[in-house]
Design an enzyme around this catalytic site. Structure first.
Site, short mmCIF file in Angstrom:
data_model
loop_
_atom_site.label_atom_id
_atom_site.label_comp_id
_atom_site.label_asym_id
_atom_site.label_seq_id
_atom_site.Cartn_x
_atom_site.Cartn_y
_atom_site.Cartn_z
CB SER A 193 -4.60 -2.30 1.11
OG SER A 193 -5.44 -1.70 0.17
CG HIS A 221 -1.64 -5.07 1.41
ND1 HIS A 221 -0.82 -4.00 1.74
CD2 HIS A 221 -2.25 -4.76 0.25
CE1 HIS A 221 -0.96 -3.06 0.82
NE2 HIS A 221 -1.81 -3.50 -0.10
CE LYS A 252 1.17 -3.61 -2.17
NZ LYS A 252 1.24 -2.22 -2.62
#
Ligand code: PLP
Length: 406
Positions: A193, A221, A252
């Site tokens: 990240s 991610h 996310k």
């Protein structure tokens, strides 16, 4: 009423120690302050106390599903039908049909045998290593893995090896060293990240095969947008059948509410339900949160259009910024770190970007190595081309003003 301060020497001593520690953090320039948002998460924000129409480039809302109308509706429906929460852990009376449905959907999405939900991916990472590995085993971890993987590994009693970031020679040397143990598990973030770089999973899986190791990836991610169908890094790099365990987040790209999970072989998931402490000793995910994630996965399984739109915008930002003279770390990932080097420069540029209505965050030591300060920009499918262009223009102006560009 006014807050009550505990009395006594110990409380006074504690207060003095805490205040001095806080002062040290401020003095070191690493104080993290929180900006208060007065609107929903999205590309355009309103900040508390003014600041309307702020363009937001620092959320992990990669697919823009955090405020998607169908995701919100699904949450409201789940809330009404299943209540606010379970007041229970899963194995006592905290499992509803929606939890089982979501676990089945997650496993199907990743093409794995089964999945288990947690309150967060931090918990999933905290729970897996201790449940799976004993002192007879070994875990090999990339030195830049996320804090929650590091903490999870700390909690287990396996033999620990740390290899240099994405360094396959070092990983091979450590795997050779680890041959003496019963089982070897290589643990890596799929996408990192801070740098937006992607783990070399093909090479990792080849080494794992050569040295008889398992591969674990954290896909926080990556889930929902990397790879032709958004399945993640393993799909992007063609190793879905070689990665054994995936941990990821619902907080996310998958709606952004909260929650995490492990997906992989059924006996592993069965064992986690028996042994994993953050699962056994923490409340069930609230129905509204389950509803969000479940709808987000439906949307992604129906069509890849949202992920493609995000990829096109990422490409637009990266190429325009590079043409303007900036160095963007990583490749093709919506995490676009604008590399500046100097910590002060990153801080003043981020501040000046906000003065121009663009919300981005500067990162410096100790979050990233010394001399590698950057402003991390994160692209979302819900940014318009105009939003992207406005951001690039502001960077160019601010970069010239502060000497980051000629
Ligand atoms: N793993 C990685 C790589 C992350 O970036 C994060 C979130 O910052 C986590 C785990 C934790 O995820 P969650 O927010 O679901 O606890």
């Amino acid at each position: 009423g006014t807050p009550r301060a505990a009395s006594g020497t110990a409380a006074a001593q504690l207060r003095r120690r805490l205040e001095s520690e806080l002062e040290d953090i401020r003095g070191a320039g690493t104080w993290k302050s929180e900006r208060v948002i007065a609107s929903r998460q999205g590309p355009h924000l309103r900040l508390a106390g003014g600041g309307a129409g702020i363009l937001n480039f620092c959320a992990n809302n990669y697919l823009g599903l955090s405020s998607h109308p169908e995701v919100i509706r699904a949450a409201v429906e789940a809330l009404e039908k299943f209540g606010a929460g379970l007041s229970s852990v899963r194995f006592i009376c905290g499992t509803q049909s929606i939890h089982k449905d979501l676990e089945e959907k997650i496993a199907r999405f990743h093409q794995r045998e089964d999945a288990i939900l947690y309150a967060s991916c931090f918990d999933a990472n905290a729970g897996i290593f201790e449940a799976l590995l004993t002192p007879e085993d070994a875990v090999l971890s990339d030195e830049l893995n996320h804090a929650s993987i590091i903490d999870g590994i700390r909690l287990c009693k396996a033999n620990k090896y740390r290899y240099k970031h994405m360094d396959m020679q070092d990983l091979e040397a450590k795997l050779q060293d680890a041959q003496k143990h019963r089982l070897r598990l290589v643990a890596t973030d799929g996408a990192f990240s801070m740098d937006g770089d992607i783990a070399p999973l093909r090479e990792i899986c080849q080494l794992a095969q050569k040295y008889d190791a398992l591969v674990f990836i954290d896909e926080c991610h990556a889930t929902g947008f990397l790879g032709p169908n958004g399945r993640g890094t393993d799909e992007l790099l063609g190793v879905m059948d070689k990665v054994t365990i995936i941990n990821s987040t619902l907080g996310k790209a998958l709606g952004g509410a909260a929650g995490g999970y492990t997906t992989g072989p059924k006996p592993l998931i069965d064992l986690l339900r028996q042994r994993s402490r953050p699962y056994l000793f923490s409340n069930s995910l609230p129905p509204a949160v389950v509803g969000c994630a479940s709808k987000a996965l439906d949307l992604l399984m129906e069509s890849n259009a949202i992920a493609q739109s995000m990829a096109a915008k990422t490409q637009r930002f990266r190429s325009k910024m590079t043409a303007a003279g900036f160095t963007i770390s990583g490749k093709d990932h919506p995490i676009c770190p604008v590399m500046l080097g100097d910590a002060r420069l990153a801080a003043v540029m981020a501040e000046d970007m906000l003065n121009r209505g663009i919300y981005v965050i500067g990162f410096s030591y100790p979050v990233v190595p010394k001399g590698k300060a950057r402003i991390r920009v994160q692209i979302s499918a819900v940014h318009s081309d105009e939003d992207i262009d406005r951001c690039v223009e502001a960077f160019t102006e601010v970069g010239r003003k502060h000497g980051a560009l000629p």
